[in-house]
Design a protein around this motif. Structure first.
Motif, PDB file in Angstrom:
ATOM      1  N   ALA A 235      16.400  -6.939 -20.544  1.00  0.00           N
ATOM      2  CA  ALA A 235      15.995  -5.541 -20.363  1.00  0.00           C
ATOM      3  C   ALA A 235      15.290  -4.989 -21.598  1.00  0.00           C
ATOM      4  CB  ALA A 235      17.208  -4.687 -20.015  1.00  0.00           C
ATOM      5  N   LYS A 236      15.601  -5.530 -22.764  1.00  0.00           N
ATOM      6  CA  LYS A 236      14.914  -5.089 -23.987  1.00  0.00           C
ATOM      7  C   LYS A 236      13.438  -5.504 -23.968  1.00  0.00           C
ATOM      8  CE  LYS A 236      14.493  -5.738 -28.892  1.00  0.00           C
ATOM      9  NZ  LYS A 236      14.559  -6.724 -29.917  1.00  0.00           N
ATOM     10  N   HIS A 237      13.161  -6.644 -23.372  1.00  0.00           N
ATOM     11  CA  HIS A 237      11.804  -7.210 -23.412  1.00  0.00           C
ATOM     12  C   HIS A 237      10.956  -6.895 -22.184  1.00  0.00           C
ATOM     13  CE1 HIS A 237      12.476  -9.516 -27.066  1.00  0.00           C
ATOM     14  NE2 HIS A 237      13.695  -9.744 -26.604  1.00  0.00           N
ATOM     15  N   PHE A 238      11.593  -6.595 -21.063  1.00  0.00           N
ATOM     16  CA  PHE A 238      10.866  -6.433 -19.808  1.00  0.00           C
ATOM     17  C   PHE A 238      11.321  -5.177 -19.080  1.00  0.00           C
ATOM     18  CE2 PHE A 238      11.729 -10.952 -20.617  1.00  0.00           C
ATOM     19  CZ  PHE A 238      10.444 -11.349 -20.946  1.00  0.00           C
ATOM     20  N   ALA A 239      10.423  -4.619 -18.287  1.00  0.00           N
ATOM     21  CA  ALA A 239      10.766  -3.443 -17.483  1.00  0.00           C
ATOM     22  C   ALA A 239      11.772  -3.850 -16.415  1.00  0.00           C
ATOM     23  CB  ALA A 239       9.511  -2.869 -16.841  1.00  0.00           C
ATOM     24  N   GLU A 240      12.845  -3.094 -16.323  1.00  0.00           N
ATOM     25  CA  GLU A 240      13.825  -3.365 -15.269  1.00  0.00           C
ATOM     26  C   GLU A 240      13.337  -2.725 -13.982  1.00  0.00           C
ATOM     27  OE1 GLU A 240      18.602  -3.643 -14.498  1.00  0.00           O
ATOM     28  OE2 GLU A 240      17.867  -2.920 -16.428  1.00  0.00           O
ATOM     29  N   ILE A 241      13.419  -3.491 -12.914  1.00  0.00           N
ATOM     30  CA  ILE A 241      12.971  -3.047 -11.602  1.00  0.00           C
ATOM     31  C   ILE A 241      14.107  -3.254 -10.613  1.00  0.00           C
ATOM     32  CG2 ILE A 241      10.516  -3.478 -12.008  1.00  0.00           C
ATOM     33  CD1 ILE A 241      10.872  -6.204 -10.582  1.00  0.00           C
ATOM     34  N   HIS A 242      14.010  -2.618  -9.467  1.00  0.00           N
ATOM     35  CA  HIS A 242      14.992  -2.877  -8.423  1.00  0.00           C
ATOM     36  C   HIS A 242      14.765  -4.298  -7.911  1.00  0.00           C
ATOM     37  CE1 HIS A 242      17.095  -2.705  -4.579  1.00  0.00           C
ATOM     38  NE2 HIS A 242      17.805  -1.743  -5.155  1.00  0.00           N
ATOM     39  N   PRO A 243      15.834  -5.046  -7.648  1.00  0.00           N
ATOM     40  CA  PRO A 243      15.654  -6.428  -7.177  1.00  0.00           C
ATOM     41  C   PRO A 243      14.741  -6.560  -5.958  1.00  0.00           C
ATOM     42  CG  PRO A 243      17.913  -6.104  -7.843  1.00  0.00           C
ATOM     43  CD  PRO A 243      17.251  -4.746  -7.896  1.00  0.00           C
ATOM     44  N   SER A 244      14.695  -5.536  -5.119  1.00  0.00           N
ATOM     45  CA  SER A 244      13.825  -5.608  -3.938  1.00  0.00           C
ATOM     46  C   SER A 244      12.340  -5.621  -4.319  1.00  0.00           C
ATOM     47  CB  SER A 244      14.107  -4.438  -2.995  1.00  0.00           C
ATOM     48  OG  SER A 244      13.747  -3.212  -3.604  1.00  0.00           O
ATOM     49  N   GLN A 245      12.014  -5.246  -5.551  1.00  0.00           N
ATOM     50  CA  GLN A 245      10.632  -5.249  -6.026  1.00  0.00           C
ATOM     51  C   GLN A 245      10.263  -6.533  -6.770  1.00  0.00           C
ATOM     52  OE1 GLN A 245      11.044  -1.582  -8.316  1.00  0.00           O
ATOM     53  NE2 GLN A 245       9.576  -0.629  -6.913  1.00  0.00           N
ATOM     54  N   ALA A 246      11.225  -7.408  -6.973  1.00  0.00           N
ATOM     55  CA  ALA A 246      10.973  -8.632  -7.747  1.00  0.00           C
ATOM     56  C   ALA A 246      10.007  -9.547  -7.010  1.00  0.00           C
ATOM     57  CB  ALA A 246      12.288  -9.355  -8.017  1.00  0.00           C
ATOM     58  N   GLN A 247       9.092 -10.108  -7.788  1.00  0.00           N
ATOM     59  CA  GLN A 247       8.072 -11.003  -7.254  1.00  0.00           C
ATOM     60  C   GLN A 247       8.191 -12.368  -7.927  1.00  0.00           C
ATOM     61  OE1 GLN A 247       4.394  -8.992  -8.013  1.00  0.00           O
ATOM     62  NE2 GLN A 247       4.935  -7.224  -6.760  1.00  0.00           N
TER      63      GLN A 247
END
Length: 137
Positions: A77-89
């Motif tokens: 989370a420090k390095h990458f934007a956290e997204i909702h799992p349903s948005q994961a690609q």
């Protein structure tokens, strides 16, 4: 962080190169597997400072906690934007609950599945719907 134009074949080659490696804390565990996938896609190893510095889960958690992270998902989370799992690609990192103590296993999204390292060895998978956290690469 920007992915290479050839990130898909690079990620596939990475999976092929590690599929038979034994699980080993500090050199080839779920967090470092995910970091290796990110490195294959971007050329950046966000976990370089941790490689080879621990040899157990407890040792890895001590390193993380000394730097203010409760889990390796918090490091992501420090390095990458956290997204909702349903948005994961494809190529994003997903975290699934590993135990009742709040620890996660990190893996790389591949469509509707998450690929992760199994402690028993090899690459396993889980349904993306089981992810509790996800991070955009």
């Amino acid at each position: 962080m920007t992915r290479f134009s050839f990130w898909r074949p690079a990620l596939a080659a990475y999976f092929d190169s590690v599929k038979d490696r034994e699980f080993a804390w500090g050199t080839h565990d779920c967090a470092l597997f995910s970091a290796g996938g990110v490195e294959a896609m971007t050329g950046i190893d966000f976990a370089a400072g941790y490689r080879g510095r621990y040899s157990s889960l407890a040792g890895g958690l001590r390193l993380l906690r000394a730097e203010g992270f409760a889990t390796h998902a918090d490091l992501a989370a420090k390095h990458f934007a956290e997204i909702h799992p349903s948005q994961a690609q494809v190529g994003d990192i997903a975290a699934i609950r590993a135990d009742d103590a709040g620890l996660y296993a990190l893996g790389l999204v591949q469509g509707a599945r998450i690929l992760f390292l199994s402690v028993e060895g090899g690459i396993g998978s889980s349904d993306l719907l089981s992810a509790e956290r996800a991070f955009r690469i």
